[in-house]
Design an enzyme around this catalytic site. Sequence first.
Site, PDB file in Angstrom:
ATOM      1  N   GLU A 176       0.837  -1.211   0.000  1.00  0.00           N
ATOM      2  CA  GLU A 176       0.000   0.000   0.000  1.00  0.00           C
ATOM      3  C   GLU A 176       0.870   1.258   0.000  1.00  0.00           C
ATOM      4  OE1 GLU A 176      -3.096   2.065  -0.652  1.00  0.00           O
ATOM      5  OE2 GLU A 176      -3.498  -0.048  -0.196  1.00  0.00           O
TER       6      GLU A 176
ATOM      7  N   GLU B 265      -1.507  16.265 -15.646  1.00  0.00           N
ATOM      8  CA  GLU B 265      -2.757  16.129 -16.390  1.00  0.00           C
ATOM      9  C   GLU B 265      -3.009  14.645 -16.669  1.00  0.00           C
ATOM     10  OE1 GLU B 265       0.670  16.829 -18.419  1.00  0.00           O
ATOM     11  OE2 GLU B 265      -0.191  18.539 -17.393  1.00  0.00           O
ATOM     12  N   GLN B 266      -4.265  14.324 -16.954  1.00  0.00           N
ATOM     13  CA  GLN B 266      -4.623  12.925 -17.195  1.00  0.00           C
ATOM     14  C   GLN B 266      -3.933  12.403 -18.448  1.00  0.00           C
ATOM     15  OE1 GLN B 266      -8.879  12.476 -17.178  1.00  0.00           O
ATOM     16  NE2 GLN B 266      -8.990  12.664 -14.969  1.00  0.00           N
TER      17      GLN B 266
ATOM     18  N   LYS C  36      -0.993   3.822 -12.281  1.00  0.00           N
ATOM     19  CA  LYS C  36      -1.721   3.865 -11.014  1.00  0.00           C
ATOM     20  C   LYS C  36      -2.599   2.623 -10.836  1.00  0.00           C
ATOM     21  CE  LYS C  36      -2.178   8.779 -10.087  1.00  0.00           C
ATOM     22  NZ  LYS C  36      -3.174   9.837  -9.887  1.00  0.00           N
TER      23      LYS C  36
END
Length: 116
Positions: free
Chosen positions: A63, A79-80, A88
């Site tokens: 984690e 930014e995406q 991720k």
Amino acid sequence: MSKLLRSFSYAFAGIGAGIRTQANMRIHICAAIIVNAAGILVHLERFEWLVIILMQAAVMAAELVNTAVEHVVDLASPEQHPLAKAAKDTAAGAVLILAIAAVIIGLIVFVPHLWP
């Protein structure tokens, strides 16, 4: 020697940040507390404790690594971006696989104590 102590303080700061900022880390800690209490109640054997503690540590460490990956990806790609999302999602998937394995191992350890 102070450099070594400093490195430990950085590591503990990272653990603290993970606990403060990551809801999943707090869930893992709560689960560990419950599992440890159950282990005390059913009188786990030494080897069973070793397995349980190892799995708890592995899930929490994963984690923290997942959190580090998320932070680095956010820094590198504010930014995406499809690759940022893939990084991720993959890191989160690794934690999920380990958590599922931990649950299965927990069942293997605890079920014989609960239903002999």
